[in-house]
Design a protein around this motif. Structure first.
Motif, PDB file in Angstrom:
ATOM      1  N   PRO A   8      26.248  14.495  19.154  1.00  0.00           N
ATOM      2  CA  PRO A   8      24.853  14.439  18.694  1.00  0.00           C
ATOM      3  C   PRO A   8      24.777  14.395  17.158  1.00  0.00           C
ATOM      4  CG  PRO A   8      25.187  16.224  20.266  1.00  0.00           C
ATOM      5  CD  PRO A   8      26.535  15.690  19.910  1.00  0.00           C
ATOM      6  N   ASP A   9      23.907  13.595  16.667  1.00  0.00           N
ATOM      7  CA  ASP A   9      23.638  13.475  15.226  1.00  0.00           C
ATOM      8  C   ASP A   9      24.822  12.966  14.398  1.00  0.00           C
ATOM      9  OD1 ASP A   9      21.027  14.417  15.669  1.00  0.00           O
ATOM     10  OD2 ASP A   9      21.692  16.501  15.468  1.00  0.00           O
ATOM     11  N   ALA A  10      25.838  12.425  15.043  1.00  0.00           N
ATOM     12  CA  ALA A  10      26.958  11.858  14.279  1.00  0.00           C
ATOM     13  C   ALA A  10      26.496  10.565  13.620  1.00  0.00           C
ATOM     14  CB  ALA A  10      28.146  11.586  15.189  1.00  0.00           C
ATOM     15  N   GLN A  11      26.915  10.370  12.396  1.00  0.00           N
ATOM     16  CA  GLN A  11      26.542   9.146  11.700  1.00  0.00           C
ATOM     17  C   GLN A  11      27.493   8.029  12.104  1.00  0.00           C
ATOM     18  OE1 GLN A  11      26.519  10.090   7.496  1.00  0.00           O
ATOM     19  NE2 GLN A  11      24.297  10.214   7.582  1.00  0.00           N
ATOM     20  N   ARG A  12      26.922   6.894  12.444  1.00  0.00           N
ATOM     21  CA  ARG A  12      27.708   5.712  12.758  1.00  0.00           C
ATOM     22  C   ARG A  12      28.053   5.024  11.440  1.00  0.00           C
ATOM     23  NH1 ARG A  12      29.451   2.328  16.230  1.00  0.00           N
ATOM     24  NH2 ARG A  12      29.185   0.112  15.938  1.00  0.00           N
ATOM     25  N   LEU A  13      29.297   4.590  11.307  1.00  0.00           N
ATOM     26  CA  LEU A  13      29.757   3.962  10.076  1.00  0.00           C
ATOM     27  C   LEU A  13      29.957   2.470  10.280  1.00  0.00           C
ATOM     28  CD1 LEU A  13      32.467   6.585   9.027  1.00  0.00           C
ATOM     29  CD2 LEU A  13      30.057   6.496   8.357  1.00  0.00           C
ATOM     30  N   GLN A  14      29.928   1.751   9.179  1.00  0.00           N
ATOM     31  CA  GLN A  14      30.270   0.333   9.203  1.00  0.00           C
ATOM     32  C   GLN A  14      31.007   0.002   7.916  1.00  0.00           C
ATOM     33  OE1 GLN A  14      26.688  -1.942   9.544  1.00  0.00           O
ATOM     34  NE2 GLN A  14      26.105  -1.698   7.418  1.00  0.00           N
ATOM     35  N   LEU A  15      31.816  -1.038   7.990  1.00  0.00           N
ATOM     36  CA  LEU A  15      32.607  -1.471   6.844  1.00  0.00           C
ATOM     37  C   LEU A  15      31.923  -2.662   6.198  1.00  0.00           C
ATOM     38  CD1 LEU A  15      35.343  -0.848   5.447  1.00  0.00           C
ATOM     39  CD2 LEU A  15      36.303  -2.685   6.813  1.00  0.00           C
ATOM     40  N   GLN A  16      31.735  -2.579   4.902  1.00  0.00           N
ATOM     41  CA  GLN A  16      31.164  -3.682   4.131  1.00  0.00           C
ATOM     42  C   GLN A  16      32.273  -4.266   3.262  1.00  0.00           C
ATOM     43  OE1 GLN A  16      27.920  -4.768   4.217  1.00  0.00           O
ATOM     44  NE2 GLN A  16      27.531  -3.297   5.846  1.00  0.00           N
ATOM     45  N   ARG A  17      32.490  -5.559   3.375  1.00  0.00           N
ATOM     46  CA  ARG A  17      33.500  -6.236   2.557  1.00  0.00           C
ATOM     47  C   ARG A  17      32.816  -7.099   1.503  1.00  0.00           C
ATOM     48  NH1 ARG A  17      35.895  -6.234   7.680  1.00  0.00           N
ATOM     49  NH2 ARG A  17      38.085  -5.631   7.673  1.00  0.00           N
ATOM     50  N   MET A  48      45.002  -5.606   3.427  1.00  0.00           N
ATOM     51  CA  MET A  48      45.610  -4.552   4.240  1.00  0.00           C
ATOM     52  C   MET A  48      44.837  -3.241   4.119  1.00  0.00           C
ATOM     53  SD  MET A  48      49.631  -5.417   3.558  1.00  0.00           S
ATOM     54  CE  MET A  48      50.353  -4.244   4.704  1.00  0.00           C
ATOM     55  N   ARG A  49      44.416  -2.913   2.900  1.00  0.00           N
ATOM     56  CA  ARG A  49      43.621  -1.681   2.709  1.00  0.00           C
ATOM     57  C   ARG A  49      42.294  -1.773   3.451  1.00  0.00           C
ATOM     58  NH1 ARG A  49      46.093  -1.835  -2.409  1.00  0.00           N
ATOM     59  NH2 ARG A  49      44.472  -3.175  -3.248  1.00  0.00           N
ATOM     60  N   ALA A  50      41.649  -2.930   3.385  1.00  0.00           N
ATOM     61  CA  ALA A  50      40.373  -3.116   4.082  1.00  0.00           C
ATOM     62  C   ALA A  50      40.565  -3.016   5.593  1.00  0.00           C
ATOM     63  CB  ALA A  50      39.755  -4.468   3.710  1.00  0.00           C
ATOM     64  N   ALA A  51      41.641  -3.601   6.101  1.00  0.00           N
ATOM     65  CA  ALA A  51      41.911  -3.542   7.539  1.00  0.00           C
ATOM     66  C   ALA A  51      42.176  -2.103   7.986  1.00  0.00           C
ATOM     67  CB  ALA A  51      43.091  -4.447   7.890  1.00  0.00           C
ATOM     68  N   GLN A  52      42.926  -1.370   7.185  1.00  0.00           N
ATOM     69  CA  GLN A  52      43.208   0.026   7.518  1.00  0.00           C
ATOM     70  C   GLN A  52      41.911   0.833   7.551  1.00  0.00           C
ATOM     71  OE1 GLN A  52      45.568   2.118   4.615  1.00  0.00           O
ATOM     72  NE2 GLN A  52      46.012   3.793   6.005  1.00  0.00           N
ATOM     73  N   LEU A  53      41.063   0.609   6.585  1.00  0.00           N
ATOM     74  CA  LEU A  53      39.780   1.304   6.552  1.00  0.00           C
ATOM     75  C   LEU A  53      38.918   0.893   7.743  1.00  0.00           C
ATOM     76  CD1 LEU A  53      38.238   3.344   4.863  1.00  0.00           C
ATOM     77  CD2 LEU A  53      37.385   1.469   3.461  1.00  0.00           C
ATOM     78  N   GLY A  54      38.990  -0.364   8.138  1.00  0.00           N
ATOM     79  CA  GLY A  54      38.247  -0.840   9.295  1.00  0.00           C
ATOM     80  C   GLY A  54      38.671  -0.150  10.580  1.00  0.00           C
ATOM     81  N   VAL A  55      39.970   0.072  10.741  1.00  0.00           N
ATOM     82  CA  VAL A  55      40.468   0.801  11.913  1.00  0.00           C
ATOM     83  C   VAL A  55      39.951   2.242  11.881  1.00  0.00           C
ATOM     84  CG1 VAL A  55      42.544   1.726  13.029  1.00  0.00           C
ATOM     85  CG2 VAL A  55      42.491  -0.648  12.256  1.00  0.00           C
ATOM     86  N   GLN A  56      39.954   2.857  10.720  1.00  0.00           N
ATOM     87  CA  GLN A  56      39.462   4.234  10.595  1.00  0.00           C
ATOM     88  C   GLN A  56      37.978   4.324  10.931  1.00  0.00           C
ATOM     89  OE1 GLN A  56      40.629   5.121   6.573  1.00  0.00           O
ATOM     90  NE2 GLN A  56      42.630   5.894   7.206  1.00  0.00           N
ATOM     91  N   VAL A  57      37.211   3.338  10.484  1.00  0.00           N
ATOM     92  CA  VAL A  57      35.773   3.321  10.783  1.00  0.00           C
ATOM     93  C   VAL A  57      35.543   3.173  12.284  1.00  0.00           C
ATOM     94  CG1 VAL A  57      33.680   1.900  10.542  1.00  0.00           C
ATOM     95  CG2 VAL A  57      34.993   2.555   8.524  1.00  0.00           C
ATOM     96  N   ALA A  58      36.254   2.236  12.903  1.00  0.00           N
ATOM     97  CA  ALA A  58      36.111   2.032  14.344  1.00  0.00           C
ATOM     98  C   ALA A  58      36.516   3.286  15.106  1.00  0.00           C
ATOM     99  CB  ALA A  58      36.941   0.833  14.792  1.00  0.00           C
ATOM    100  N   ALA A  59      37.606   3.926  14.705  1.00  0.00           N
ATOM    101  CA  ALA A  59      38.061   5.150  15.369  1.00  0.00           C
ATOM    102  C   ALA A  59      37.023   6.260  15.228  1.00  0.00           C
ATOM    103  CB  ALA A  59      39.397   5.595  14.795  1.00  0.00           C
ATOM    104  N   HIS A  60      36.446   6.387  14.047  1.00  0.00           N
ATOM    105  CA  HIS A  60      35.396   7.392  13.832  1.00  0.00           C
ATOM    106  C   HIS A  60      34.223   7.152  14.775  1.00  0.00           C
ATOM    107  CE1 HIS A  60      32.316   9.789  11.766  1.00  0.00           C
ATOM    108  NE2 HIS A  60      31.550   8.712  11.920  1.00  0.00           N
TER     109      HIS A  60
END
Length: 99
Positions: A32-41, A12-24
């Motif tokens: 411009p210059d925004a860093q793209r994030l990804q979730l590593q499990r 559940m914590r990983a899924a919540q973080l995944g939603v936050q990453v996708a939203a970001h």
């Protein structure tokens, strides 16, 4: 807390973080210059999953993938919540039999 609950809570914590990453990523696609994030499990030592956020290269075609990833994370969160609910029901039934 037993292993089933711990594993489900980790999911559940990983899924919540995944939603936050996708939203970001979606919110900053035009920034411009925004860093793209990804979730590593990775597998947790006691079972379950651990998640960390890392940066990745920019991808202007990624918003659709990010939206789909967010939906998949919501489904994963719900599935883990169902595991916890079911375990609670099973424990309740066991206690009822022993009482």
């Amino acid at each position: 807390m037993n292993n089933v609950t711990a594993a489900a809570l980790g999911g559940m914590r990983a899924a919540q973080l995944g939603v936050q990453v996708a939203a970001h990523n979606v919110a900053n696609v035009a920034t411009p210059d925004a860093q793209r994030l990804q979730l590593q499990r990775s597998a947790a030592d006691q079972g379950g999953v651990e998640a960390t956020v890392t940066t990745t290269t920019a991808d202007p075609t990624a918003p659709l993938g990010d939206l789909l990833a967010a939906k998949a994370e919501v489904v994963a969160f719900a599935a883990n919540a169902s595991v916890i609910r079911r375990q609670d029901q099973m424990l309740g039934a066991l206690l009822d039999r022993k009482a």
